[in-house]
Design an enzyme around this catalytic site. Structure first.
Site, PDB file in Angstrom:
ATOM      1  N   THR A  22      -8.295  -5.970   3.653  1.00  0.00           N
ATOM      2  CA  THR A  22      -9.110  -4.571   2.160  1.00  0.00           C
ATOM      3  C   THR A  22      -9.945  -5.549   1.329  1.00  0.00           C
ATOM      4  OG1 THR A  22      -6.437  -4.602   2.850  1.00  0.00           O
ATOM      5  CG2 THR A  22      -7.647  -3.811   0.410  1.00  0.00           C
ATOM      6  N   GLU A  43     -10.285  12.618   7.616  1.00  0.00           N
ATOM      7  CA  GLU A  43      -9.681  13.659   6.426  1.00  0.00           C
ATOM      8  C   GLU A  43     -10.982  14.428   6.744  1.00  0.00           C
ATOM      9  OE1 GLU A  43      -7.241  13.270   2.948  1.00  0.00           O
ATOM     10  OE2 GLU A  43      -7.790  11.554   2.944  1.00  0.00           O
ATOM     11  N   ASP A  45       0.616  -1.235  -0.306  1.00  0.00           N
ATOM     12  CA  ASP A  45      -0.052  -0.094   0.277  1.00  0.00           C
ATOM     13  C   ASP A  45       0.793   1.431  -0.016  1.00  0.00           C
ATOM     14  OD1 ASP A  45      -2.314   0.779   0.068  1.00  0.00           O
ATOM     15  OD2 ASP A  45      -2.186   1.358   2.632  1.00  0.00           O
ATOM     16  N   ASP A  54      -8.835   0.390   1.743  1.00  0.00           N
ATOM     17  CA  ASP A  54      -7.880   0.204   3.179  1.00  0.00           C
ATOM     18  C   ASP A  54      -8.142   0.231   4.124  1.00  0.00           C
ATOM     19  OD1 ASP A  54      -5.866  -0.442   4.093  1.00  0.00           O
ATOM     20  OD2 ASP A  54      -4.365   1.313   3.322  1.00  0.00           O
ATOM     21  N   GLU A  84     -10.789   4.523   3.312  1.00  0.00           N
ATOM     22  CA  GLU A  84      -9.455   4.517   3.231  1.00  0.00           C
ATOM     23  C   GLU A  84      -9.847   4.971   0.971  1.00  0.00           C
ATOM     24  OE1 GLU A  84      -5.542   4.024   3.729  1.00  0.00           O
ATOM     25  OE2 GLU A  84      -6.096   5.554   4.951  1.00  0.00           O
ATOM     26  N   LYS A  95      -4.246  -1.664  10.146  1.00  0.00           N
ATOM     27  CA  LYS A  95      -3.880  -1.876   8.082  1.00  0.00           C
ATOM     28  C   LYS A  95      -4.695  -3.287   7.915  1.00  0.00           C
ATOM     29  CE  LYS A  95      -3.062   2.295   6.912  1.00  0.00           C
ATOM     30  NZ  LYS A  95      -4.677   3.290   6.687  1.00  0.00           N
ATOM     31  N   GLN A 107      -3.254   3.103  14.989  1.00  0.00           N
ATOM     32  CA  GLN A 107      -2.592   2.869  13.972  1.00  0.00           C
ATOM     33  C   GLN A 107      -1.398   4.274  14.547  1.00  0.00           C
ATOM     34  OE1 GLN A 107      -3.813   4.230   9.991  1.00  0.00           O
ATOM     35  NE2 GLN A 107      -2.104   5.171   9.304  1.00  0.00           N
ATOM     36  N   HIS A 147      -4.036  13.415   0.354  1.00  0.00           N
ATOM     37  CA  HIS A 147      -4.010  12.767   1.785  1.00  0.00           C
ATOM     38  C   HIS A 147      -2.979  12.840   2.385  1.00  0.00           C
ATOM     39  CE1 HIS A 147      -5.161   9.755   4.120  1.00  0.00           C
ATOM     40  NE2 HIS A 147      -3.809   8.933   3.723  1.00  0.00           N
ATOM     41  N   GLU A 150      -9.214   4.316  -2.549  1.00  0.00           N
ATOM     42  CA  GLU A 150      -8.373   4.351  -3.329  1.00  0.00           C
ATOM     43  C   GLU A 150      -8.447   2.782  -5.018  1.00  0.00           C
ATOM     44  OE1 GLU A 150      -4.816   1.962  -1.202  1.00  0.00           O
ATOM     45  OE2 GLU A 150      -5.285   2.696   0.785  1.00  0.00           O
ATOM     46  N   ARG A 158      -7.636   3.993  13.393  1.00  0.00           N
ATOM     47  CA  ARG A 158      -6.803   4.980  13.180  1.00  0.00           C
ATOM     48  C   ARG A 158      -6.309   5.034  14.756  1.00  0.00           C
ATOM     49  NH1 ARG A 158      -5.982   6.093   8.042  1.00  0.00           N
ATOM     50  NH2 ARG A 158      -7.491   6.943   7.211  1.00  0.00           N
TER      51      ARG A 158
END
Ligand code: CA
Length: 416
Positions: A253, A359, A124, A229, A197, A249, A236, A131, A199, A233
C-alpha cells in the site's frame, strides 16, 4: 482563507503545492540520517534542526529528535496548533528570525523522502458509494449491488501495517492462488489483474481506549495522505469470501510522503452527501467532515507518456474518516498513534472519474485508451501516480505525488 505570504518566495506561487498555509510533515535526508522536515515552496525546512537550536520550542518536547512524526502526533491538537503557529511566525513575510531559519532550508529537489510516520496499524474501508455500487454491479448485478449493511455501516477490513511503503517504492507483481473462467482448477501464478485503488489515508494522531464520538474521532486525526491500495483482482476474486480480502491486498500500500495536517484542510471542509437511510445516532456528524480535494490518477508506461486516466474528488465519499474512526472504536477497539485508515476507493459518478482500473475497464471488458496503447489492468513497468490538491483564493494545498512502478513478477518463488 487567503494565501499567507512567506519570505520563501517559491511558497507564494498560487499553484504551488506547499504555501505557508500547508506545512505538510515529512521525513527526509540528503543521503545522511533521516530527519523530520516540513515542505515550504521548493524547500524542506529541517524542523529537527530548528528544535535542536531552540527556534522551535514546544511544551513537552522534544518531539522531532526521531525520524518520524509519531511523538508530535501523540501530543495532541493543542501541540499541533502551537507547532503550526510557531512555524507560520518563523516563515511569514518580514519575520525577524529569517536569518536564523534560512540555513535550515534544504532544496526539495535533492531530498530523499521516507515514510513520514511509523504505521502502527492499517485498516481499509469501502466507503465510496460509486465504487461499492460499480463493483457490486459487476459481481451481483445492479439490483443487489450494495451489500445490505452498506448504507448503515462504514465497512472495512484489517490490513497490514507492514505492507505500507512510501511513494517512489517499486511494487513487485505478486504471485497468488487464482481460480476462474480461465482456471477451472486453482492455479498458483503471477497476478494478471493487478490494479490500483485511489484512496485518501487518514492518519490517527492521538490514541483512544474505548468508543469515541464522531467529533472526538475528528479531533484525533492528525492529517491525511494519498493512498494507493494495490489490489490483485484475480487473487481477490477467489479468496475473498467469506472473510474479505487477504493476500490480494497484502503486496503493498503506497502513501504520499507528506502528511497534510487537518488544520491545513479546514477551509475546504464539505459535507457528506444526503443519507439514503438514516444512520444510527453514534454515526451522526456534528458538522462537515469531508474535504473538497481534487484527485487524479496518471498511468505512465515504461519510457512513455503519462495519461490521466481518472479525475475525481474526495467529496464523493459517503462516509467520512471521522465516521469510520468512530465506528472502528465501537467494539472498544483501541486506536493508536500512527493508525492509518484507508478511505476506500474514491470513484465519481462518471466513467472517467472511477478510482480503479477494475471500474474504468469494467472488469477488463472495456479497455481504456492511453498514450501509445490500451490498458485493462496494470502491465509490467507501468507507473501509477496519484495526485491531489485543494484550491483556495490565490493558493493551493498540495499533497505531493503518490507514485509506484509495478515491476515484473519474480520467477516462481517455490521452484527450488
Ligand atoms: Ca481499498
Amino acid at each position: 482563507m487567503r494565501l499567507i505570504r512567506s519570505w520563501v518566495d517559491s511558497a507564494n506561487a498560487p499553484d504551488g503545492p506547499f504555501p505557508l498555509n500547508n506545512l505538510p510533515c515529512g521525513v527526509f535526508s540528503r543521503g545522511d540520517d533521516p530527519r523530520c522536515g516540513v515542505a515550504i515552496g521548493d524547500f524542506v525546512l529541517d524542523v529537527t534542526a530548528l528544535e535542536e537550536t531552540g527556534l522551535l520550542d514546544l511544551d513537552g518536547g522534544p518531539y522531532l529528535d526521531v525520524p518520524f512524526w509519531n511523538d508530535l502526533m501523540a501530543a495532541g491538537p493543542a501541540t499541533w496548533s502551537a507547532f503550526r503557529d510557531r512555524l507560520q511566525r518563523l516563515l511569514a513575510e518580514g519575520a525577524p528570525d529569517r536569518a536564523a531559519v534560512e540555513p535550515h532550508l534544504v532544496p526539495l529537489a535533492g531530498a530523499i523522502l521516507y515514510l513520514p510516520f511509523l504505521v502502527s496499524e492499517y485498516t481499509d474501508f469501502y466507503a465510496g458509494r460509486n465504487h461499492a455500487f460499480n463493483v457490486g454491479s459487476m459481481f451481483r448485478g445492479p439490483e443487489n449491488a450494495l451489500p445490505p449493511n452498506w448504507l448503515h455501516i462504514p465497512i472495512g477490513y484489517n490490513g497490514r501495517a507492514s505492507s505500507v511503503v512510501v511513494s517512489g517504492t517499486e511494487v513487485r507483481r505478486p504471485w497468488g492462488q487464482v481460480k476462474g473462467a480461465d482456471h477451472p482448477a486453482p492455479a498458483f501464478q503471477p497476478s494478471r489483474r493487478f490494479d490500483f485503488e485511489l484512496e485518501l489515508g487518514a492518519v490517527v494522531g492521538t490514541a483512544s481506549d474505548g468508543p469515541v464520538t464522531v467529533a472526538e474521532a475528528d479531533a484525533m486525526i492528525f492529517g491525511y495522505v494519498l493512498l494507493n491500495d494495490w489490489s490483485a483482482r484475480d487473487i481477490q476474486a477467489w479468496e475473498y469470501q467469506p472473510l474479505g480480502p487477504f493476500q490480494a491486498k497484502a503486496t503493498a500500500t503506497t502513501i504520499s510522503p507528506w502528511i497534510v495536517m487537518r488544520a491545513a484542510l479546514e477551509p475546504f471542509r464539505t459535507s457528506t452527501p444526503a443519507r439514503e437511510v438514516p444512520l444510527l445516532p453514534y454515526l451522526h456528524e456534528p458538522g462537515p467532515m469531508l474535504y473538497d480535494i481534487a484527485l487524479e490518477v496518471g498511468l505512465t508506461p515504461e519510457g512513455g507518456t503519462e495519461t490521466i486516466i481518472a479525475r475525481t474528488n474526495y467529496a464523493e465519499m459517503y462516509y467520512s474518516a471521522a465516521q469510520q474512526l468512530a465506528h472502528h472504536t465501537t467494539s472498544g477497539c483501541p486506536m493508536n498513534t500512527g493508525d492509518l485508515l484507508g478511505s476506500g476507493t474514491i470513484s465519481g459518478p462518471t466513467k472517467d472519474s472511477r478510482g480503479s482500473l477494475l471500474e474504468l475497464c469494467w472488469g477488463g471488458r472495456e479497455p481504456i485508451a492511453i498514450a501509445g496503447g490500451t490498458r485493462r489492468f496494470i502491465e509490467d513497468n507501468d507507473t501509477i501516480t496519484l495526485r491531489g490538491h485543494c484550491k483556495g483564493a490565490g493558493f493551493t494545498i498540495g499533497f505531493g505525488a503518490c507514485t509506484g512502478k509495478v515491476t515484473p513478477a519474480l520467477a516462481d518463488p517455490y521452484a527450488r
